[in-house]
Design a protein around this motif. Structure first.
Motif, PDB file in Angstrom:
ATOM      1  N   LEU A  25      40.158  62.164  58.575  1.00 12.04           N
ATOM      2  CA  LEU A  25      41.442  61.395  58.535  1.00 12.04           C
ATOM      3  C   LEU A  25      41.579  60.071  58.978  1.00 12.04           C
ATOM      4  N   LYS A  26      40.458  59.759  59.832  1.00 12.45           N
ATOM      5  CA  LYS A  26      40.462  58.371  60.148  1.00 12.45           C
ATOM      6  C   LYS A  26      40.004  57.343  58.897  1.00 12.45           C
ATOM      7  N   LYS A  27      39.417  58.053  57.905  1.00 13.46           N
ATOM      8  CA  LYS A  27      39.044  57.293  56.678  1.00 13.46           C
ATOM      9  C   LYS A  27      40.357  56.683  56.110  1.00 13.46           C
ATOM     10  N   LEU A  28      41.286  57.342  56.373  1.00 19.32           N
ATOM     11  CA  LEU A  28      42.571  56.911  55.640  1.00 19.32           C
ATOM     12  C   LEU A  28      43.320  55.757  56.395  1.00 19.32           C
ATOM     13  N   ASP A  29      42.670  55.343  57.527  1.00 17.27           N
ATOM     14  CA  ASP A  29      43.354  54.331  58.198  1.00 17.27           C
ATOM     15  C   ASP A  29      44.977  54.249  58.221  1.00 17.27           C
ATOM     16  N   ASP A  30      45.439  55.562  58.712  1.00 11.00           N
ATOM     17  CA  ASP A  30      46.684  55.692  58.773  1.00 11.00           C
ATOM     18  C   ASP A  30      46.942  56.477  60.342  1.00 11.00           C
ATOM     19  N   PRO A  31      47.414  55.724  61.355  1.00 11.85           N
ATOM     20  CA  PRO A  31      47.455  56.370  62.533  1.00 11.85           C
ATOM     21  C   PRO A  31      48.475  57.394  62.774  1.00 11.85           C
ATOM     22  N   TYR A  32      49.209  57.534  61.741  1.00  8.61           N
ATOM     23  CA  TYR A  32      50.277  58.401  61.672  1.00  8.61           C
ATOM     24  C   TYR A  32      49.972  59.770  61.194  1.00  8.61           C
ATOM     25  N   THR A  33      48.953  59.831  60.415  1.00  6.98           N
ATOM     26  CA  THR A  33      48.444  61.130  59.652  1.00  6.98           C
ATOM     27  C   THR A  33      47.250  61.409  60.807  1.00  6.98           C
ATOM     28  N   ARG A  34      47.576  62.621  61.717  1.00  6.87           N
ATOM     29  CA  ARG A  34      46.692  63.004  62.684  1.00  6.87           C
ATOM     30  C   ARG A  34      46.678  64.537  62.765  1.00  6.87           C
ATOM     31  N   PHE A  35      45.516  65.029  63.286  1.00  7.65           N
ATOM     32  CA  PHE A  35      45.262  66.324  63.551  1.00  7.65           C
ATOM     33  C   PHE A  35      45.603  66.584  65.097  1.00  7.65           C
ATOM     34  N   MET A  36      46.048  67.888  65.380  1.00  7.26           N
ATOM     35  CA  MET A  36      46.045  68.280  66.720  1.00  7.26           C
ATOM     36  C   MET A  36      45.572  69.514  66.848  1.00  7.26           C
ATOM     37  N   ASN A  37      44.670  69.568  68.141  1.00  5.51           N
ATOM     38  CA  ASN A  37      44.142  71.048  68.236  1.00  5.51           C
ATOM     39  C   ASN A  37      45.020  71.965  68.751  1.00  5.51           C
ATOM     40  N   PRO A  38      44.958  73.409  68.856  1.00  2.60           N
ATOM     41  CA  PRO A  38      45.883  74.049  69.336  1.00  2.60           C
ATOM     42  C   PRO A  38      46.445  73.567  70.515  1.00  2.60           C
ATOM     43  N   GLU A  39      45.836  73.220  71.587  1.00  4.93           N
ATOM     44  CA  GLU A  39      46.734  72.784  72.660  1.00  4.93           C
ATOM     45  C   GLU A  39      47.521  71.496  72.602  1.00  4.93           C
ATOM     46  N   GLU A  40      47.012  70.408  71.774  1.00  9.89           N
ATOM     47  CA  GLU A  40      47.899  69.337  71.585  1.00  9.89           C
ATOM     48  C   GLU A  40      49.063  69.826  70.527  1.00  9.89           C
ATOM     49  N   PHE A  41      48.623  70.662  69.573  1.00  8.08           N
ATOM     50  CA  PHE A  41      49.993  71.001  68.831  1.00  8.08           C
ATOM     51  C   PHE A  41      50.980  71.731  69.649  1.00  8.08           C
ATOM     52  N   LYS A  42      50.546  72.710  70.663  1.00  9.78           N
ATOM     53  CA  LYS A  42      51.500  73.437  71.368  1.00  9.78           C
ATOM     54  C   LYS A  42      52.399  72.439  72.105  1.00  9.78           C
ATOM     55  N   ASN A  43      51.750  71.231  72.652  1.00  6.22           N
ATOM     56  CA  ASN A  43      52.420  70.630  73.593  1.00  6.22           C
ATOM     57  C   ASN A  43      53.019  69.317  72.939  1.00  6.22           C
ATOM     58  N   MET A  44      53.067  69.412  71.760  1.00  6.61           N
ATOM     59  CA  MET A  44      53.724  68.190  70.744  1.00  6.61           C
ATOM     60  C   MET A  44      55.181  68.335  70.985  1.00  6.61           C
ATOM     61  N   GLN A  45      55.916  67.274  71.621  1.00  5.42           N
ATOM     62  CA  GLN A  45      57.396  67.262  71.417  1.00  5.42           C
ATOM     63  C   GLN A  45      57.649  67.240  69.914  1.00  5.42           C
ATOM     64  N   VAL A  46      58.610  68.109  69.455  1.00  2.00           N
ATOM     65  CA  VAL A  46      59.191  67.958  68.362  1.00  2.00           C
ATOM     66  C   VAL A  46      60.832  68.127  68.378  1.00  2.00           C
ATOM     67  N   ASP A  47      61.217  67.940  69.589  1.00  4.46           N
ATOM     68  CA  ASP A  47      62.775  67.584  69.876  1.00  4.46           C
ATOM     69  C   ASP A  47      63.539  68.615  69.386  1.00  4.46           C
ATOM     70  N   THR A  48      63.172  70.002  69.774  1.00  5.87           N
ATOM     71  CA  THR A  48      63.833  71.019  69.338  1.00  5.87           C
ATOM     72  C   THR A  48      64.342  71.879  70.444  1.00  5.87           C
ATOM     73  N   SER A  49      64.378  71.307  71.735  1.00  6.12           N
ATOM     74  CA  SER A  49      64.906  72.072  72.843  1.00  6.12           C
ATOM     75  C   SER A  49      65.465  70.887  73.788  1.00  6.12           C
ATOM     76  N   GLY A  50      66.231  71.292  74.570  1.00  8.05           N
ATOM     77  CA  GLY A  50      66.939  70.442  75.711  1.00  8.05           C
ATOM     78  C   GLY A  50      66.161  70.138  76.699  1.00  8.05           C
ATOM     79  N   GLU A  51      65.000  70.764  76.902  1.00  7.11           N
ATOM     80  CA  GLU A  51      64.215  70.546  78.199  1.00  7.11           C
ATOM     81  C   GLU A  51      62.857  70.207  77.906  1.00  7.11           C
ATOM     82  N   LEU A  52      61.989  69.428  78.559  1.00  6.81           N
ATOM     83  CA  LEU A  52      60.642  69.256  78.514  1.00  6.81           C
ATOM     84  C   LEU A  52      60.068  68.640  79.703  1.00  6.81           C
ATOM     85  N   ILE A  53      58.829  68.666  79.790  1.00  5.50           N
ATOM     86  CA  ILE A  53      57.882  68.456  80.918  1.00  5.50           C
ATOM     87  C   ILE A  53      57.139  67.156  80.614  1.00  5.50           C
TER      88      ILE A  53
END
Length: 427
Positions: free
Chosen positions: A90-118
């Motif tokens: 993905l780094k070859k695309l030189d696009d910082p917004y196209t990114r991979f998340m491992n399962p832990e990173e994906f789980k902890n990604m804030q996607v604005d679907t809840s009224g509460e976060l840590i």
């Protein structure tokens, strides 16, 4: 645009530093499937998604077929090796917004679907030119906000570790943590470097706050929108209906420091203010434009002024651009952030995830605001001292006549109310 189990379309291209459950969207449904994908299959799955959806058909002048051949010719003995190759690919695309998340990173990604976060409550992005980590905006009333983090701050170090060469996923991994623990950010602002020690916390977020304001322009409805979450539309509808019942003469909509969020949320909210006209168009690599328009169900036609600043990004720019181009509102403040790209967040077979840039968006007049932002109709700059006073030290002055941008909004809306009254009287 809609949320589906296969993807979540975001108007924002940023990452909010927090921990949040996302299973309510079914976003982990494929990762929880009985079939367990091999590491090489995950590499190919990522390649295939980019091949089908990436906004630039030239893949930013990269031979994407050759990339597939290179990385699928490798052997992978475990997922971590595959994840490393995916990031390289993905780094070859030189696009910082196209990114991979491992399962832990994906789980902890804030996607604005809840009224509460840590977390600490900031939204960050990677500058496309400098590759530095930049704060889009702190979320109001969060630890980062109270510690003094401001939009456009550059994060130089996290717990004394340099962020040079670090992507947003790596930054998230370092900044997030358990409630009550502390993280240290070294930031650069206007050439000055300072260290901020911030305690992580459990944060309850209500995207909409509103009140009546008795002003020289009359009884006004003031609505502050902090982010475009899944429930922002519902809260905005409640606010407008309640203020309409109280016979306000006009509205001031405050989008300052709003980093964006879900694309459909910005469209939904725009339809509450605009009765007729185009709201936004998104153009994918085939050049096909998907247009969103008003549906004749605006909740009010009363005069409107929108407050914007350099922390107003993405979905905020979609909404303010639609209101400006349709001549529905006057924009007051400073130039917005300049985020004109749309990402699709996709779950992968093993529970990891991919955010891929799929489209550019354009305002109703066809303006591409990426890197440019939206210029307000009435410019009101705040000095560094004024910003710190209003947003950090004397918050009770915010959205009062001691707030220069709000004061100008009141002046502008007063003229709009008077003009509307005259026009009505002449009919």
């Amino acid at each position: 645009m809609v949320i589906t189990k296969s993807r979540l379309v975001l108007g924002a291209t940023a990452v909010t530093l927090s921990t949040i459950a996302v299973t309510s969207l079914g976003i982990h449904s494929r990762g929880q499937a009985l079939f367990k994908a091999s590491p090489k299959e995950i590499v190919d799955e990522v390649w295939q998604i980019v091949q089908r959806q990436y906004v630039d058909g030239t893949f930013n002048q990269v031979d994407w077929q050759a990339v597939r051949k290179e990385y699928l010719s490798k052997s992978y003995s475990n997922p971590q090796e595959a994840y490393k190759s995916i990031r390289e690919m993905l780094k070859k695309l030189d696009d910082p917004y196209t990114r991979f998340m491992n399962p832990e990173e994906f789980k902890n990604m804030q996607v604005d679907t809840s009224g509460e976060l840590i977390g600490i409550g900031i939204t960050i992005s990677q500058d496309e030119k400098t590759k530095q980590l930049v704060v889009i905006a702190p979320i109001e009333d969060t630890p980062a906000f109270k510690a003094g983090v401001l939009a456009k701050d550059v994060i130089l170090k996290i717990d004394n570790k340099s962020t040079k060469g670090m992507d947003t996923n790596q930054a998230v991994a370092l900044i997030r943590g358990e409630a009550g623990t502390q993280v240290s950010l070294t930031i650069q602002r206007d050439g000055q470097i300072k260290q901020l020690d911030i305690k992580r916390a459990r944060i309850e977020i209500h995207p909409v706050k509103y009140s009546q304001k008795q002003t020289p322009a009359g009884n006004l409805g003031y609505i502050r929108l902090n982010q475009f979450s899944a429930n922002a539309g519902k809260e905005m509808q409640t606010a407008i209906k309640d203020l309409e019942s109280k016979k306000v003469a006009g509205y001031i909509l405050d989008l300052r420091g709003n980093p964006g969020g879900l694309l459909f949320s910005s469209v939904d909210i725009a339809r509450m203010w605009i009765n007729k006209g185009k709201i936004v168009s998104t153009v994918e690599r085939q050049g096909e434009a998907e247009k969103e328009e008003a549906n004749g169900r605006a909740l009010t036609d009363k005069p409107l002024v929108v407050l914007v600043d350099k922390g107003s990004a993405s979905a905020s720019e979609i909404l303010s651009g639609a209101l400006k181009d349709n001549k529905r509102a006057t924009l007051v403040g400073t130039q917005t952030f300049g985020k004109g790209l749309v990402q699709s967040v996709r779950p992968l077979e093993d529970g990891s995830g991919l955010a891929v840039t799929i489209a550019h968006y354009y305002t109703p007049n066809g303006t591409d605001i990426n890197h440019k932002g939206i210029n307000p109709d009435v410019k009101v700059e705040l000095t560094k001292e004024q910003m710190q006073e209003l947003w950090l030290h004397e918050r009770d002055k915010l959205a009062t006549l001691q707030d220069p941008q709000f004061a100008k909004a009141v002046e502008v809306i007063g003229k709009k109310i008077a003009a509307k009254g005259t026009a009505t009287a002449e009919k």
